[in-house]
Design an enzyme around this catalytic site. Structure first.
Site, PDB file in Angstrom:
ATOM      1  CE  LYS A  61       7.299   1.972   2.248  1.00 38.98           C
ATOM      2  NZ  LYS A  61       7.985   1.029   3.318  1.00 38.98           N
ATOM      3  CE1 TYR A 280     -12.316 -11.049 -23.220  1.00 40.98           C
ATOM      4  CE2 TYR A 280     -11.916  -9.380 -21.439  1.00 40.98           C
ATOM      5  CZ  TYR A 280     -11.887 -10.107 -22.885  1.00 40.98           C
ATOM      6  OH  TYR A 280     -11.006  -9.347 -23.858  1.00 40.98           O
TER       7      TYR A 280
HETATM    8  C1  PLP Z   1       6.982   1.065   4.584  1.00 37.29           C
HETATM    9  C2  PLP Z   1       7.688   1.444   5.680  1.00 37.29           C
HETATM   10  C3  PLP Z   1       7.388   2.324   6.794  1.00 37.29           C
HETATM   11  C4  PLP Z   1       5.952   2.927   6.497  1.00 37.29           C
HETATM   12  O1  PLP Z   1       5.058   2.026   6.895  1.00 37.29           O
HETATM   13  P1  PLP Z   1       3.444   2.278   6.983  1.00 37.29           P
HETATM   14  O2  PLP Z   1       2.687   1.258   7.284  1.00 37.29           O
HETATM   15  O3  PLP Z   1       3.069   2.508   5.229  1.00 37.29           O
HETATM   16  O4  PLP Z   1       3.010   3.435   7.801  1.00 37.29           O
HETATM   17  C5  PLP Z   1       8.027   2.717   7.874  1.00 37.29           C
HETATM   18  N1  PLP Z   1       9.178   1.874   8.065  1.00 37.29           N
HETATM   19  C6  PLP Z   1       9.766   0.916   7.020  1.00 37.29           C
HETATM   20  C7  PLP Z   1      10.854   0.512   7.287  1.00 37.29           C
HETATM   21  C8  PLP Z   1       8.856   0.842   5.963  1.00 37.29           C
HETATM   22  O5  PLP Z   1       9.540  -0.125   5.085  1.00 37.29           O
END
Ligand code: PLP
Length: 404
Positions: A61, A280
């Site tokens: 994702k 800044y």
């Molecule tokens: C993002 C996510 C994962 C992966 O999690 P990590 O901690 O990055 O390994 C797995 N399951 C779900 C439902 C997620 O939203």
């Protein structure tokens, strides 16, 4: 080596070959973000080898946590990964464009009237409530689509997922067969904290119900969950962050290989008198005659302002000419100042690359200075860098077109 850069930087219609154009774009790039696909594959294999006979999926994702969903999916499919998770249908489209082969689950599920897109892309919604399931069932009955869906059960996260009671209510459907459910899953809230009693509680809740979904594969563990022990692995593991080099075991050394290296150009070298301020807000003052390298990255590139330096505050570090140097003053939108006074004379020059991430500067170290977690460091990585992918199995040059 494949270079992805802003198409604007690659002269279109030029007489040069695509390879030469890419090389020219890279030579002129202000910043270069290198993603080591071999390291991603090695990280996936490491998790996979921990889990036999459990299947190891990959979570890609948010553009594969900022690393580029196309190259990552292609490399992992070539390595044998058969199941991917994305958050949205747009991300599923990008993952599907990379490979026709794998199963793709969409974690945020399906909205009414979105079924067609799932069928078109042959991907599966992760369904998290009964209304959503009813809408999906209507779509499947109307169209005859039988591509499958996951059921997400909430075991304590209180984000997405059916209640345990609702999940129990589906057991007769499972037992009746031909139910269209290809996976039952839940998500851990505290997996990176080995000692949190929440982990065992969630696993117990999940086991109780997953057990009743006879013949349906079950999945609970994210990256950190895979390190909590075999009772968390079930049939399918869903690591994300660990694939990209984030430490899934914060209480111990990082078992994963670093994946991302970020280098950006020194725009200018300048000298500052003792007592003068930098940047800044003038919150950093030179306590000696100081030499600065002005580096071409800022918060618009995902380098958080929190990592800057102020009088008496330790900043993040940048590697210039092989040596770690502190940041002087606030991070600007497009620039930062690095104190290179301690480098040998003439070790740094204008146009040279400085390393912001990689060569020993880890994602987790940056996260500490950014006041966040490695996940946010990666998903914030800027879009102004030329992207280079190393390793992976014979990714054709065309495959390196800009990923979303
Ligand atoms: C993002 C996510 C994962 C992966 O999690 P990590 O901690 O990055 O390994 C797995 N399951 C779900 C439902 C997620 O939203």
């Amino acid at each position: 080596m494949n270079v992805v850069s802003d198409p604007k930087t690659i002269a279109s219609g030029s007489a040069l070959s695509p390879e030469a154009n890419r090389a020219a774009a890279l030579a002129a790039a202000t910043g270069v973000l290198t993603v080591d696909l071999d390291a991603v594959v090695a990280n996936w294999r490491k998790l996979e080898s921990r889990s036999v006979p459990t299947e190891c999926a990959a979570v890609v994702k948010a553009n594969a946590y900022g690393c580029g969903v196309g190259p990552i999916v292609r490399a992992l499919v070539a390595a044998g990964c058969k199941t991917f998770f994305v958050a949205t249908i747009d991300e599923a489209r990008a993952a599907r464009a990379a490979s026709a082969l794998p199963k793709i689950y969409v974690l945020n599920g399906c909205f009414q009237n979105c079924g067609d897109a799932f069928a078109e892309l042959d991907c599966k919604p992760v369904i998290g409530d009964l209304n959503e399931l009813a809408e999906w069932d209507v779509f499947c009955r109307r169209t005859g689509w039988a591509g499958g869906a996951a059921i997400h059960i909430d075991t304590g996260m209180n984000r997405l997922g059916l209640s345990l009671e609702d999940a129990h209510g589906l057991v007769p459907r499972i037992n009746a067969g031909n139910h269209g459910i290809t996976l039952v899953m839940s998500h851990l809230a505290c997996a990176e904290d080995l000692h949190n009693p929440m982990n065992a509680r969630q696993a117990a809740n999940f086991r109780e119900i997953a057990h009743l979904y006879t013949g349906v594969p079950a999945s609970l563990a994210n990256s950190s969950g895979t390190f909590l022990g075999p009772q968390f692995q079930f049939d399918l593991m869903r690591p994300g962050a660990a694939l990209y080099g984030v430490n899934p075991t914060p209480e111990a050394d990082n078992p994963m290989q670093p994946v991302v290296c970020l280098k950006t150009r020194i725009v200018q070298i300048r000298n500052v008198e003792r007592g003068e301020s930098v940047g800044y807000g003038a919150i950093w003052t030179a306590r000696r005659p100081t030499k600065l390298a002005i580096v071409s990255t800022g918060y618009a590139d995902g380098y958080f302002r929190a990592a800057g330096g102020a009088d008496g505050v330790r900043s993040a570090e940048v590697i210039v000419a092989g040596q770690r140097c502190p940041i002087a003053g606030r991070i600007s939108m497009d620039l930062m100042a690095v104190d290179i006074t301690d480098l040998p004379d003439k070790a740094a020059r204008r146009g040279q690359m400085a390393t912001l991430l990689g060569e020993g500067i880890t994602v987790d170290e940056l996260a500490h200075h950014f006041g966040t977690i490695g996940y946010e460091v990666l998903t914030s990585l800027g879009r102004r860098y030329a992207r280079v992918y190393t390793g992976g199995t014979a990714v054709p040059a065309e495959a390196a077109s800009p990923s979303p």
